[in-house]
Structures are given as C-alpha cells and as structure tokens.
Enzyme design. Structure first.
Site, PDB file in Angstrom:
ATOM      1  N   GLU B  49       0.871  -1.178   0.000  1.00 35.74           N
ATOM      2  CA  GLU B  49       0.000   0.000   0.000  1.00 35.74           C
ATOM      3  C   GLU B  49       0.901   1.219   0.000  1.00 35.74           C
ATOM      4  OE1 GLU B  49      -2.739  -0.010   3.245  1.00 35.74           O
ATOM      5  OE2 GLU B  49      -3.660  -1.901   2.656  1.00 35.74           O
ATOM      6  N   ASP B  60      -5.826   9.799  10.248  1.00 39.58           N
ATOM      7  CA  ASP B  60      -4.490   9.287  10.518  1.00 39.58           C
ATOM      8  C   ASP B  60      -3.927   9.785  11.834  1.00 39.58           C
ATOM      9  OD1 ASP B  60      -3.701   7.561   8.347  1.00 39.58           O
ATOM     10  OD2 ASP B  60      -3.958   9.323   7.077  1.00 39.58           O
TER      11      ASP B  60
END
Ligand SMILES: Cc1ncc(COP(=O)(O)O)c(C=O)c1O
Lengths: 410, 266
Positions: B49, B60
């Site tokens: 990824e 995040d």
C-alpha cells in the site's frame, strides 16, 4: 442551482447531504458512519419533539439569556452619515458570543444519547469556552482541541475553558490554528465515538453538524425578527444584514429567518477575513474564488493548492482564520442569495476603534470585520436604509492584540 | 476480476499464511528512499500500500501524519507518486500496489484522469479513506471498469445492514479496521475479539479476501495469523522516523522490520 421557499435551507440538501448537488455531504471514514447516522436519527426525532423544543427554549431564555439586545447605534449613525446603523448584540449571550447556542444544543443531544463525554474544536476560544460551560451545566466531561497559536493569542478564553473544568488539548500540527484543531478533534472522535459525543464549533463538518449548528444559531434571527417588528412595525423596505463569516455559524443564524424575503428588501452581506493587507494569505474562500474541495468531511469552497493540499490562512482574528467555509454559505453564494466580501486585519482594527469610540459596545475582532464593511457601505446608503450588524462576540478575549495594535486597554 | 491482488492472496493461501501488506507514504523520507524502501520490502511483502500524502488527514494518527508531512515538505506531488510506483513496478520483486489517500486529492486531479493514470502506471487497487459506501458507488464502478480494485473499508461500528451491502458491492479485497482508532493507535481490542469480528465478515462471503489493519505491530501480528491478510503501516512509518532520528539508514531498518514481520506469520 436554486434556493427553495417555504422550506428551511437546512433541509434543502439531497439524500447524500449535498446542498445544490455539490456542497456538503459526508466525506468521513467508515468508523464515523454509525455515530453520524445515530446523531442524524436523534436530531430528526428531537427537532420535531415539542418537549425537546421547550427544553431548548427554556435554556436559551433562562441560561443563555434570550433575547439579546437589538439597539440603534445613534452616535455611529450620525458619525457615518448615511443609513441607520443598528446592532444585534449577540455578545450579550451567556459567555459572550453566539457559540453558546450550538454548544447548548449539542450537550442536550449528548445527554439524550447517553454519552458522558463531549469533545469540540475551537479557534477564538469561544466555541471551546461555551462547550465547557454547557458541559459543566449538563454534567458532561469536556475535551477541547485548540491550535497552539490560538492558545497563545486567545488567553482569556483559554482560562475560562480551564476554569470550567474542561481539558484543553493543544494541537501542534500544521498552522496550529482552527483547521488543525478541527482535524485533531475529528481524529479523537474516530477513536472514541462509542463513548464520546462531538460538537463541531461552526456550520462546518459532515452534513449533520452543519444542520445542528445552523438550527441552533437560528435563534438569533428568530429574536431579531420579532425585535424588528416591534421596532418598525414591519420588515423595512431596505434592510441589510452584515455578519462576519468564519465557518459561518453566526451569519447563518443571523439570516435564517429572513431567507424567503426578496434580496432587494433584505440583503445578506457576509464578511470574510482578508488577512493582513500586505499578505497574500487570507481566510476568504468565497470572496477570492477558491475552488470546491473537501475539508473536514464536506465539499465546500476552500483555500487549497492545485494538488488539493489545504493552504495555510492568516488573519488577526482567530475565529475567522479557517481555510474553508460552511456548505450553506457556498450554496447561498451560488444561488446569489447572499453577497460575500472581505475586510483586512487593518480594516477590522480601524472599525473596532470607531465603534468603541462612538458606542458602548466593543465587538471582538471577528464582528469588527463586519462593522468595517457595514460602515463603509452605510455611508453611501440612503437614510431610510436599515443596516444591522451582528456584534456576535465581545472583545475582551482580544485584549492582548488590541493593546499591542491600538494601545487600548480593556 | 482476477487481478494481481487476488493472485497475491492465492499465493499466500497456498503457503497457508496470511498475505503481508505494508503501508508506506510515497516520498517518505525522500522520493528516492521511498522507492528503495518499496524495492527492499517487496521481497517479504505480498502487497504494497502506497500513501499519497495529504496535509489534512482526518483519519491518521501521529506516525502517518509525520510521514505525510515529511513527504509533502520534500515536494512530493501526485505525479511523483505515480512515478515512484511506475519505477517500482519495473523492478525485480515488484508487488501489487494499492494507492491510499484522501478524496480531495483525487477530486482536484480529476477523477477520470486520476484513474487513467492509475491504470497507466499499473496500480492495482485504491483505498480512499474518506469516501465511504454508499457515497463511493460511482467511483468504485469507475475503478471496476478499469480493473482497478476499489477496497471497501469495514469498521467495528459498521451496522449489520451496511455490512451485507458493503460486502456485496466490494471487489476482491475488503479492509477490516481492527478497532475504533485512527491509524497508529495502540491495539486496544484483543486479537481474539478482532478475529471474531473478522469471521463475521468472512461468513457473509468467504470468497472475498479480507485483511485486518490498524494497530498491528511485531508484537501482535502473529496472533492475527488466521486472517487472509494483515496490514502494517504506522509501525513502519515510525521505524522510518526513528531511523532518521538516530542517523540510521531507513531503507535497511524498514526492510529488516518487514522481514521480521513476515517471519512471524509463516
Ligand atoms: C466572536 C466570533 N465571531 C465569529 C466567529 C466565526 O465563526 P462563525 O463564522 O461560525 O460564526 C467566531 C469563531 O470562533 C467567533 O468567536
């Protein structure tokens, strides 16, 4: 794109939460889908519930202090020499700004949902202060996210938040202002949404937060409409409503009840933060033609670069220092119902000086932006035009800046 | 749709182990190093990824934020992200690549242009963190038309009804978020509980490859071995940060770490 009549703008979005098919929505991580759906269901139910409405009205009247004053600024009117200048002194509200309405409603909702903790963002510190007040009143634990730069420049509100027993979490990422505080608050909610309610401090964020906030601040125009009718016997032929626009909660609330009037009769003027006159940075996405992008879960006009990175803003007023703006205002702009312009840091300071010289009110730096444009336009308007400025915050929180820039002591 | 992602899962299954998925940010800590890191870890990872960094990432945590800000500061643009992936795809041990990021960057680049460039640069899948179902229906279809897997996310908060719909409309890979957290949080749910939830997804459709991510480290990875795939992201980003702080080479440090991770799931 068209604005409908006889239905609140708040309810004019499509099933995905977009106003005008393109502003708003729910660009959120999967984890937040459920808490958002739960909040939507709760709010949809309660906003039609008579008992809940009377509870809201009870706290607005007895705790927030409704109605806030509607006063003529006679000396300022004489000095400017044009339209009649009035002010809705929303800073009369408990805590000193309009942020109390949204904070109160969010805490009421949190109580109904059984949550024990509420988190919120703040820029100028008013949203944080009011949330900490309401949380204390309703027995909730409170966490406030605030940019480190704003903590420095808005100390009086920081102290108030702490004295109400809330925890302040300083945010050091990015520009260390409101945009970063909102991001960090949303992250916290992602990780704690099972136990914690979130209050977004303005008419921004995922669709439901825009709606709850706009619904709450609409109290301002509900009061104002009655006050105008009492004062003038009817809605004046030429009425102009000036309001500063950061995220857009006070301006939306100031205008909501007048939405269906023809704009020739009731005009809305939103004033964004133009930043320092020498700087290219600003917090005025509507005025300076920023492109539509996604920020904090909603599509809106937002300051960004070609790649879609959100750009840093600059403004003397922490409350307006935000790169995006409410989807509601994007919608009002594109349907041409409201007109948007900007005032610079210097303009705002000058307006503060004039208003506080001639009148007994002392608008904070945010509404001083609105006063700046109202004063310069009022000059050119006929005597039978009624100009009303929402003085939505008190300047005490800005005392350090005002002392430094103008040498005034509050 | 049998694309490289499905093949990677099939291979891991043959070896009776979960697929190992890594997450690194393109351009972290430099464009060159992020390519070197990809090349080094692909000996051990099954799927890579690759994050395209955004400066307002609402899902995040600290580790990935630090990596993203570092990459943006180094001037990484979307075209650089594509270039890094393209070069990686030409390398010896290249692996399937899933780009991961936030929708605004796709929107500004132009949705079709973005997808066409993904195709051109041999990107196999996409994760858009803030484009949940059903908002992502149109976009997911556009991906499908180009044989790019659009990876649906599922979280512990996902309701039963949503779960079935999302799985039904998912492509060949589903991403189960282990707990209520941003990326990089401490694993606050027991691996047993996570696997239990994971099995609920598998029961609805055993054919869809389902990976688990968020909070997985060297410590916890072996306890989740029964999943189709496991994603490690923040721990890797943290390793880059600490190697930079200690004046070490991030490429060797990260590569050693991924090697260890792989050994733990064999
Ligand atoms: C006094 C005051 N006015 C205006 C604003 C701007 O926010 P909004 O546009 O949501 O009213 C703030 C925000 O903190 C504020 O404190």
């Amino acid at each position: 794109m068209k604005l409908k009549k006889n239905i609140s703008v708040l309810d004019q979005h499509d099933k995905f939460g977009f106003w005008g098919g393109k502003f708003g929505g729910n660009f959120v991580p999967e984890t937040l889908k459920k808490p958002i759906n739960d909040l939507e269901a709760l709010f949809d139910k309660l906003k039609k519930n008579k008992k809940f409405l009377s509870e809201r009205d009870y706290y607005f009247k007895n705790w927030v202090g409704a109605p806030t004053r509607f006063i003529k600024l006679s000396n300022l009117t004489k000095h400017v020499g044009g339209a009649e200048i009035w002010s809705k002194v929303v800073s009369d509200a408990n805590g000193g700004a309009h942020k109390i309405y949204n904070a109160t409603v969010h805490c009421l909702l949190a109580k109904k949902s059984g949550k024990r903790i509420i988190c919120g963002d703040t820029g100028a510190g008013y949203a944080g202060k009011m949330l900490s007040m309401a949380a204390k009143k309703f027995g909730l634990k409170c966490k406030i996210f605030m940019g480190a730069k704003d903590i420095k420049r808005q100390q009086p509100n920081v102290k108030a938040i702490k004295s109400n027993g809330a925890e302040i979490i300083p945010v050091y990422s990015g520009s260390q202002t409101l945009v970063d505080a909102v991001s960090e608050c949303m992250r916290f909610w992602v990780a704690n949404c099972d136990t914690t309610a979130m209050c977004v401090g303005s008419t921004v964020g995922p669709n439901i937060f825009v709606k709850i906030c706009g619904w709450s601040t609409s109290q301002i125009s509900r009061e104002l409409k009655i006050q105008i009718l009492n004062e003038f016997g009817k809605i004046p032929k030429r009425l102009k409503l000036y309001n500063c626009v950061g995220g857009g909660s006070s301006s939306f609330g100031f205008w909501h009840e007048f939405m269906d009037y023809n704009k020739k009769q009731v005009e809305f003027i939103g004033v964004e933060a133009g930043g320092p006159s020498k700087s290219k940075k600003h917090a005025a996405p509507l005025t300076y033609g920023s492109k539509v992008g996604v920020l904090h879960g909603a599509a809106q006009y937002v300051n960004q670069n070609l790649e879609g990175q959100i750009e840093e803003t600059e403004s003397i007023s922490a409350g307006l220092d935000y790169p995006g703006v409410s989807p509601l205002h994007c919608f009002l702009k594109d349907t041409k119902r409201a007109r948007y312009t900007a005032a610079s840091d210097e303009d705002a300071l000058k307006a503060f000086k004039i208003v506080s010289k001639y009148e007994s009110i002392r608008p904070s730096l945010e509404p001083s932006h609105a006063f700046s444009v109202a004063i310069s336009e009022a000059k050119k308007l006929s005597k039978n035009t009624i100009v009303i400025v929402n003085s939505c915050g008190d300047a005490y929180k800005d005392r350090k800046i005002l002392k430094k820039k103008l040498g005034v002591k509050l | 749709m049998i694309n490289a992602i499905s093949k990677a899962f099939n291979l891991a299954k043959k070896e009776s182990r979960p697929a190992l998925l890594t997450y690194t940010v393109a351009g972290d800590n430099t464009k060159k190093n992020s390519l070197k890191i990809l090349k080094a870890i692909s000996k051990y990872a099954d799927i890579c990824e690759v994050g395209f960094p955004h400066n307002t990432p609402i899902a995040d945590g600290g580790q990935i934020q630090t990596s993203s800000f570092r990459a943006i500061k180094n001037g990484v643009k979307i075209k650089d992200v594509f270039k890094i992936v393209k070069d990686f795809k030409l390398s010896e041990f290249s692996k399937p690549v899933i780009l991961m990021g936030y929708f605004n960057m796709v929107l500004q680049y132009g949705q079709n242009k973005f997808l066409n460039d993904c195709k051109k640069n041999k990107i196999d899948g996409l994760i858009i963190v803030d484009l949940p179902w059903p908002e992502n229906k149109k976009f997911a279809n556009r991906c499908k038309k180009r044989s790019i897997s659009f990876v649906q996310l599922i979280s512990p908060t996902t309701s039963k009804n949503r779960l079935s719909s999302i799985i039904k409309e998912s492509h060949n890979m589903i991403y189960y978020i282990s707990m209520l957290s941003t990326t990089g949080g401490k694993l606050k749910v027991s691996p047993k509980k996570i696997i239990l939830n994971y099995k609920k997804i598998k029961r609805i459709n055993p054919k869809k490859n389902c990976v688990i991510g968020f909070g997985i480290t060297e410590k916890s990875i072996s306890k989740l071995k029964s999943a189709d795939g496991l994603v490690v992201g923040s721990a890797i980003c943290k390793e880059i940060t600490s190697s930079l702080n200690n004046g070490q080479n991030p490429v060797t440090k990260v590569s050693n770490m991924v090697k260890k991770l792989k050994n733990k799931i064999l």
